[in-house]
Design a protein around this motif. Sequence first.
Motif, short mmCIF file in Angstrom:
data_model
loop_
_atom_site.label_atom_id
_atom_site.label_comp_id
_atom_site.label_asym_id
_atom_site.label_seq_id
_atom_site.Cartn_x
_atom_site.Cartn_y
_atom_site.Cartn_z
N UNK A 51 -53.03 11.83 -6.21
CA UNK A 51 -53.63 11.27 -4.68
C UNK A 51 -54.77 12.72 -4.18
N UNK A 52 -54.22 13.98 -3.86
CA UNK A 52 -53.91 14.89 -3.42
C UNK A 52 -55.04 16.36 -4.81
N UNK A 53 -53.96 16.54 -6.14
CA UNK A 53 -54.60 17.34 -6.87
C UNK A 53 -52.73 17.96 -6.79
N UNK A 54 -53.43 19.46 -7.61
CA UNK A 54 -52.58 20.38 -8.12
C UNK A 54 -52.00 21.36 -7.16
N UNK A 55 -53.19 21.41 -5.87
CA UNK A 55 -52.38 22.33 -4.85
C UNK A 55 -50.95 21.51 -3.82
N UNK A 56 -50.91 21.11 -4.38
CA UNK A 56 -49.43 20.08 -3.55
C UNK A 56 -48.10 20.55 -4.69
N UNK A 57 -48.72 20.38 -5.85
CA UNK A 57 -47.21 21.71 -6.21
C UNK A 57 -46.85 22.58 -6.00
N UNK A 107 -45.52 26.28 -8.00
CA UNK A 107 -45.22 26.29 -9.68
C UNK A 107 -44.55 25.56 -10.26
N UNK A 108 -43.07 25.53 -9.63
CA UNK A 108 -42.31 25.28 -10.51
C UNK A 108 -42.58 23.62 -9.83
N UNK A 109 -42.94 22.90 -9.44
CA UNK A 109 -43.61 21.61 -10.45
C UNK A 109 -42.83 20.77 -8.97
N UNK A 110 -42.09 21.89 -7.78
CA UNK A 110 -41.71 20.86 -6.40
C UNK A 110 -42.87 20.85 -5.47
N UNK A 111 -42.86 19.48 -4.49
CA UNK A 111 -43.72 19.25 -3.44
C UNK A 111 -43.91 20.69 -2.64
N UNK A 112 -44.77 21.36 -2.34
CA UNK A 112 -45.60 21.80 -1.59
C UNK A 112 -45.18 21.66 -0.43
N UNK A 113 -44.46 21.27 0.80
CA UNK A 113 -44.48 20.78 1.73
C UNK A 113 -44.46 20.89 3.13
N UNK A 114 -44.95 22.47 3.01
CA UNK A 114 -46.08 23.09 4.10
C UNK A 114 -47.36 22.99 3.86
N UNK A 115 -47.94 23.37 2.32
CA UNK A 115 -49.43 22.83 2.34
C UNK A 115 -49.64 21.85 3.26
N UNK A 142 -48.04 19.38 4.81
CA UNK A 142 -47.87 18.85 6.10
C UNK A 142 -48.92 19.32 6.98
N UNK A 143 -49.54 20.25 7.05
CA UNK A 143 -50.84 20.81 7.52
C UNK A 143 -52.24 20.12 7.38
N UNK A 144 -52.32 19.67 6.08
CA UNK A 144 -53.14 19.14 5.56
C UNK A 144 -53.69 17.69 6.21
N UNK A 145 -51.64 17.67 6.52
CA UNK A 145 -52.48 16.18 6.62
C UNK A 145 -52.31 15.35 8.78
N UNK A 150 -55.47 11.60 4.91
CA UNK A 150 -54.69 11.79 3.95
C UNK A 150 -52.99 11.40 4.66
N UNK A 151 -53.11 11.44 5.98
CA UNK A 151 -51.44 10.92 6.48
C UNK A 151 -51.25 9.23 5.55
N UNK A 152 -52.63 8.96 6.08
CA UNK A 152 -52.99 7.20 6.11
C UNK A 152 -51.81 7.46 4.28
N UNK A 153 -52.83 7.89 3.75
CA UNK A 153 -52.19 8.05 1.79
C UNK A 153 -51.17 8.24 1.56
N UNK A 154 -50.81 9.28 2.20
CA UNK A 154 -48.87 10.16 2.34
C UNK A 154 -48.70 8.64 2.14
N UNK A 155 -48.45 8.41 3.42
CA UNK A 155 -47.30 7.40 3.65
C UNK A 155 -47.39 5.52 2.94
N UNK A 156 -48.81 5.43 2.47
CA UNK A 156 -48.97 4.41 2.01
C UNK A 156 -48.02 4.91 0.27
N UNK A 157 -48.09 5.41 -0.35
CA UNK A 157 -47.38 6.25 -0.91
C UNK A 157 -45.44 6.19 -0.84
#
Length: 133
Positions: free
Chosen positions: A53-59, A61-69, A71-74, A80-87
């Motif tokens: 849904x969001x692209x490569x920037x949400x991960x 380098x090790x494949x884990x979620x980039x929570x900070x990025x 969080x700032x985006x939503x 974007x927040x709605x999209x995340x919550x629907x997931x």
Amino acid sequence: MTFILGLTGGIGSGKSAASTWFETQGITIVDADIVAREVVEKGQPALQKIHAAFGDWVLLENGELNRRALREHIFKDPNARQTLEHITHPAIRQSIIHQLQSATTPYVILVSPLLFETNQHELVHHTLLVDAD
């Protein structure tokens, strides 16, 4: 039949202290905040959907979620927040239900700061609001 208590309260209200005490009494605890982190761990379907849904920037380098990025985006983009919550919300609910049904103790406590906002109260028999200084 297992009795399920919903435990809720605001930030710093004492939910964790209460649930920790109940856990020392042998009661199974299902914590929605922990579940929310588990469903977006590396390799989980929800993380794959977030990535799609969001692209490569949400991960990271090790494949884990980039929570900070993320969080700032939503916080900048309500859509974007709605999209995340629907997931995430359906994945969280499904995992909570599974954990509640898998409990082997006579009592289970569902700890959730959003017990009513996410309709998780529908999964419990009674609720307890903690609000301590």
